[in-house]
Write an enzyme that holds these catalytic residues in place. Structure first.
Site, mmCIF file in Angstrom:
data_model
loop_
_atom_site.group_PDB
_atom_site.id
_atom_site.type_symbol
_atom_site.label_atom_id
_atom_site.label_comp_id
_atom_site.label_asym_id
_atom_site.label_seq_id
_atom_site.Cartn_x
_atom_site.Cartn_y
_atom_site.Cartn_z
ATOM 1 N N TYR A 237 26.703 7.057 86.749
ATOM 2 C CA TYR A 237 27.084 7.574 85.436
ATOM 3 C C TYR A 237 26.767 6.583 84.321
ATOM 4 O O TYR A 237 26.032 6.888 83.380
ATOM 5 C CB TYR A 237 28.571 7.941 85.430
ATOM 6 C CG TYR A 237 29.141 8.213 84.063
ATOM 7 C CD1 TYR A 237 28.601 9.207 83.243
ATOM 8 C CD2 TYR A 237 30.229 7.485 83.575
ATOM 9 C CE1 TYR A 237 29.125 9.458 81.981
ATOM 10 C CE2 TYR A 237 30.761 7.736 82.325
ATOM 11 C CZ TYR A 237 30.203 8.720 81.528
ATOM 12 O OH TYR A 237 30.721 8.961 80.280
ATOM 13 N N LYS A 241 23.767 6.673 81.443
ATOM 14 C CA LYS A 241 24.179 6.712 80.034
ATOM 15 C C LYS A 241 23.597 5.526 79.274
ATOM 16 O O LYS A 241 23.217 5.658 78.100
ATOM 17 C CB LYS A 241 25.708 6.718 79.917
ATOM 18 C CG LYS A 241 26.375 8.006 80.362
ATOM 19 C CD LYS A 241 26.022 9.185 79.470
ATOM 20 C CE LYS A 241 26.771 9.181 78.165
ATOM 21 N NZ LYS A 241 26.529 10.414 77.371
#
Length: 492
Positions: A237, A241
């Protein structure tokens, strides 16, 4: 930085919102419809194959939620016509070039009308498939930027990231951009195009071998963790990002772009009402496991700062930043940390105490109608001491039960199954949150502090667009807002 009231800015504006079914996106949409019904239009980009699918998702995942009850009350019998006038559903997919709008009449309309783009589309699973996370969290950002350049009246683009793109670094973490192609250990060589190629080659190889969908999913998840670890990030994640942020800096050109980096987002503090939350988000998985009696031991640095921020404050910060930087391009994107670790810190010790007090006073009632009693959770200060405890307290008895089961024709099957489930729950939570349980970083928020001060001095309706964490009494928030909110909206 000079600006005035937020409400006049929103009046008559057209805003494109990506990731419209997400937690923050729904709160963002509700806020605008409630406080400025004279907004011209909100285009809501939903991941859907056609208008019918988009409409179904909109009804089930957005407008049907309790979150919109105040807007419904305000509009009364005009609610449906109001929604039809103000909201336009856009079936699309940011992981595809052109947002998968396929040069439709609607695409042309959006490009001509849009004043603001708010990119909230993301997959937030720590262990998401690498192909999915790369497509949405990284390449999706590039596709949004490319689309934004076609919007002739665009005034500002707000990209929502996460404070934890910093990885596991400690100390004071600044509101600085990520240098393109540089890993967290400072080594150059992170090539996003090569990451995309690696994913495509891996998928092709697996499909050629006749791998099952399950095998492909497992392989993609493992690849994400492997690539994140190689470049210094703890999970897929935050890695994807971070790469998304790199693309913002590289492709923004002369656009006015704001990056908002929230910390751990929790239930609403005040608006549209206190305690609204959707699903068990991040720390709430730990709260639920503890309240249900499944979590009696865990590990964390009790004196470490536990950086949380209510969702409505994040949305308010986004709105104020949007107005502050409209038509104000800069060489680099402006970055705002939206959290509490500097201005109003709370520790894991306090968080543990709040949990104990709440579930002691208001225990969870299980399916059998019995109140689950909790004790103070045993905390360990290192992974080694935690694993030693788990081995002696649980794994050894589990092995004994397994042996007894095989000898006594599964006589202890129920006890074995329950103990195994508890161990699995605890270890899964440990694996997911370990990088953050001993995290000792503090998120500098100098830019955010300047924004707060400028808002107060510039005529912003600070009672309506509040985002200063100093106003939060954490004891009151957790005991009377957040935990009850979890019970009401997320605790099953």
């Amino acid at each position: 930085m000079e600006f005035g009231s937020i409400l006049p800015f929103l009046e008559g504006k057209t805003i494109l919102v990506t990731g419209a079914t997400g937690f923050l996106a729904k709160i963002f949409v509700e806020k605008i419809l409630r406080v400025q019904p004279n907004v011209k239009k909100l285009y809501l980009l939903l991941r859907a194959k056609d208008s019918e699918s988009a409409t179904q998702r909109f009804r089930n995942e957005i407008i049907g939620k309790d979150l919109f009850k105040l807007v419904k009350e305000n509009q009364g019998s005009n609610f449906n016509s109001f929604v039809s006038e103000k909201l336009t559903l856009v079936p699309g997919d940011i992981s595809e070039e052109g947002l998968n709008l396929k040069k439709s009449i609607l695409e042309e309309e959006i490009c001509n009308q849009t004043d603001v783009i708010v990119n909230l589309a993301a997959t937030t699973k720590f262990d998401e498939r690498y192909d999915v996370a790369l497509g949405i969290n990284t390449l999706g950002v590039k596709h949004v930027l490319s689309f934004a350049k076609k919007c002739v009246n665009l005034k500002v683009l707000v990209h929502v990231s996460t404070a934890y793109v910093c990885g596991e670094r400690g100390g004071l973490i600044l509101e600085d951009p990520h240098p393109f192609g540089v890993s967290l250990n400072g080594v150059h060589g992170l090539d996003i195009d090569m990451e995309k190629k690696l994913v495509e080659e891996k998928l092709n190889h697996l499909q050629a071998k006749g791998a099952t969908e399950h095998d492909i999913e497992v392989a993609m998840k493992d690849l994400g963790i492997e690539r994140a670890s190689e470049f210094g990030w703890p999970n897929t994640y935050v890695f994807t990002k971070a790469m998304g942020e790199m693309l913002v800096g590289t492709y923004k050109e002369n656009m006015s772009v704001v990056i908002v980096r929230p910390t751990i987002v929790t239930s609403t503090y005040r608006e549209p009402f206190p305690g609204w939350v959707e699903g068990l988000r991040t720390i709430d998985s730990i709260v639920a496991a503890y309240g249900k009696g499944k979590l009696t031991s865990f590990m964390a640095d009790l004196d470490a700062v536990f950086d949380v921020i209510p969702a409505d404050m994040v949305v308010n910060a986004m709105l104020v930043a949007m107005v502050a930087h409209a038509n104000q391009p800069s060489d680099d994107p402006i970055i705002y940390h939206v959290g509490s670790s500097v201005r109003n810190p709370i520790t894991y010790r306090s968080f543990r105490e709040f949990n104990y007090r709440y579930f002691t006073a208001k225990p969870w009632i299980n399916k059998e109608g019995k109140a689950v009693r909790v004790g103070k959770i045993t905390m360990f200060s290192s992974i080694a001491s935690f694993k030693r405890y788990m081995f002696i307290r649980y794994l050894l008895p589990l092995k004994g039960l397994e042996l007894a089961n095989s000898i006594l024709c599964q006589y202890f099957h129920g006890i074995y199954h329950e103990l195994n489930r508890k161990i699995t729950t605890v270890m899964r939570l440990v694996d997911l949150y370990l990088p953050y349980l001993f995290f000792n970083g503090i998120f500098d928020d100098m830019n955010t502090e300047k924004l707060i001060l400028a808002a107060k001095e510039g005529g912003v309706e600070t009672n309506m667009f509040y985002f200063d964490p100093k106003i939060i009494d954490w004891d009151d928030y957790f005991m009377n807002i957040h935990f009850p909110g979890i019970f009401k909206y997320a605790f099953k």
